[in-house]
Design a protein around this motif. Structure first.
Motif, mmCIF file in Angstrom:
data_model
loop_
_atom_site.group_PDB
_atom_site.id
_atom_site.type_symbol
_atom_site.label_atom_id
_atom_site.label_comp_id
_atom_site.label_asym_id
_atom_site.label_seq_id
_atom_site.Cartn_x
_atom_site.Cartn_y
_atom_site.Cartn_z
ATOM 1 N N SER A 102 0.817 -1.217 0.000
ATOM 2 C CA SER A 102 0.000 0.000 0.000
ATOM 3 C C SER A 102 0.849 1.264 0.000
ATOM 4 C CB SER A 102 -0.946 0.011 1.204
ATOM 5 O OG SER A 102 -0.243 0.218 2.406
ATOM 6 N N GLY A 103 2.155 1.110 0.261
ATOM 7 C CA GLY A 103 3.050 2.265 0.250
ATOM 8 C C GLY A 103 3.851 2.355 1.537
ATOM 9 N N GLY A 104 5.125 2.715 1.418
ATOM 10 C CA GLY A 104 5.976 2.878 2.589
ATOM 11 C C GLY A 104 6.042 1.604 3.409
ATOM 12 N N LYS A 105 5.952 1.746 4.718
ATOM 13 C CA LYS A 105 5.986 0.601 5.634
ATOM 14 C C LYS A 105 4.590 0.202 6.091
ATOM 15 C CE LYS A 105 10.629 1.667 7.340
ATOM 16 N NZ LYS A 105 11.450 1.965 8.547
ATOM 17 N N ARG A 106 3.580 0.675 5.389
ATOM 18 C CA ARG A 106 2.202 0.365 5.762
ATOM 19 C C ARG A 106 1.814 -1.040 5.276
ATOM 20 N NH1 ARG A 106 -0.574 5.278 6.809
ATOM 21 N NH2 ARG A 106 0.974 6.735 7.665
ATOM 22 N N ALA A 107 0.603 -1.439 5.584
ATOM 23 C CA ALA A 107 0.142 -2.805 5.325
ATOM 24 C C ALA A 107 0.116 -3.149 3.838
ATOM 25 C CB ALA A 107 -1.254 -2.992 5.918
ATOM 26 N N ASP A 108 0.249 -4.439 3.563
ATOM 27 C CA ASP A 108 0.098 -4.967 2.211
ATOM 28 C C ASP A 108 -1.345 -5.409 1.987
ATOM 29 O OD1 ASP A 108 2.873 -4.699 1.692
ATOM 30 O OD2 ASP A 108 3.252 -6.641 2.652
ATOM 31 N N ILE A 109 -1.703 -5.557 0.719
ATOM 32 C CA ILE A 109 -3.028 -6.082 0.355
ATOM 33 C C ILE A 109 -2.802 -7.317 -0.508
ATOM 34 C CG2 ILE A 109 -5.227 -5.594 -0.774
ATOM 35 C CD1 ILE A 109 -4.706 -2.619 -0.116
ATOM 36 N N LEU A 110 -3.309 -8.450 -0.025
ATOM 37 C CA LEU A 110 -3.089 -9.737 -0.674
ATOM 38 C C LEU A 110 -4.401 -10.251 -1.260
ATOM 39 C CD1 LEU A 110 -1.141 -12.192 -1.164
ATOM 40 C CD2 LEU A 110 -2.048 -13.124 0.985
#
Length: 283
Positions: free
Chosen positions: A206-214
């Motif tokens: 999602s950007g930077g060190k934020r959460a991913d979307i799988l």
């Protein structure tokens, strides 16, 4: 060129039919839940928040029917669950212009606020500017928008950041899709982040060190979670929220009989969390 005004996942919106009952349900999962908030009349919604270090979960319910909340009402006519995801923007107006320059008809920005009960006594105000991607752009059935926080001090209140289950941040949002690769590539185009194959699915940061979307399909979902955890889960769209905990034993204790331990995780069935699996991994 990536979007300059999108920073990463800000929060997820879990839409519920009975707002107060949902807040109590999530308290039973070991989360500290904020006092209830009421949005501007144009939105016609109320909420509770579950705050982490940089992101959070929002429990959202309809208080008054308005044109703005019709998509949420349409969603609730079918199910409860994680209806949409918000990305942090540092400038909603500039972010909306970026989308328009890329051929997407951004909706907004819209300014709104809600009163906040402060721990020290009295009432403050949380204020936001938001814009939405077009409703026709829903990768894997997930609606997305962007949120600019104008008053972070009335949202990230220190007393709300400690949870009995040790939750600290969102690691991953997981979405069921018939074609995970196509859904991931769709989101990647919308937020200008790369999609890549990851285990039994397709992942978009999602950007930077934020959460991913799988994104994964039903077979991948079944491999990832036991049947007891999948009870009450969606058959499409957002299905699971993976949260980092710095106290997994505390999470097990807080969840009690609701906890299912599997593959290094502690998970709660979707039937106990408004249609959304909540899974804890050690931080």
């Amino acid at each position: 060129m990536s979007l300059k005004h999108i920073i990463g996942l800000d929060h997820v919106v879990v839409t519920v039919r009975d707002l107060d009952a949902a807040a109590e349900q999530w308290r039973r999962l070991g989360f500290t839940v904020s006092p209830r908030g009421t949005h501007s009349p144009i939105l016609g919604t109320g909420n509770y928040t579950i705050m982490f270090g940089e992101d959070y979960v929002e429990l959202l319910g309809i208080l008054t029917e308005t044109e703005q909340n019709k998509p949420t009402r349409d969603y609730l006519a079918k199910r409860e669950g994680l209806e949409r995801a918000a990305f942090t923007t540092d400038d909603a107006a500039a972010g909306a212009d970026e989308l328009k320059a890329r051929g997407f008809e951004a909706l907004g920005p819209i300014h709104f606020g809600r009163p906040v009960d402060l721990p020290s006594g009295g009432t403050g105000e949380a204020r936001f500017n938001v814009f939405r991607w077009p409703l026709s752009e829903q990768p894997g059935g997930l609606r997305i928008f962007a949120c600019q926080h104008l008053t972070r001090e009335t949202v990230w209140i220190p007393e709300l950041l400690e949870h009995a289950n040790g939750a600290k941040r969102i690691i991953r949002l997981e979405v069921l899709a018939a074609d995970p690769k196509a859904a991931a590539e769709h989101l990647a185009r919308l937020i200008d982040e790369p999609a890549r194959a990851e285990g039994d699915g397709w992942l978009v940061p999602s950007g930077g060190k934020r959460a991913d979307i799988l994104f994964y399909d039903a077979a991948g979902f079944a491999r990832r979670y036991p049947a007891a955890v999948r009870d009450g889960a969606a058959t499409e769209g957002a299905a699971s929220l993976v949260v980092a905990s710095d106290d997994i034993d505390g999470a097990k204790a807080a969840l009690g009989p609701l906890a299912t331990v599997h593959d290094g995780a502690v998970s709660v069935a979707a039937s106990a969390a408004n249609g959304l699996i909540v899974s804890f991994l050690p931080q």
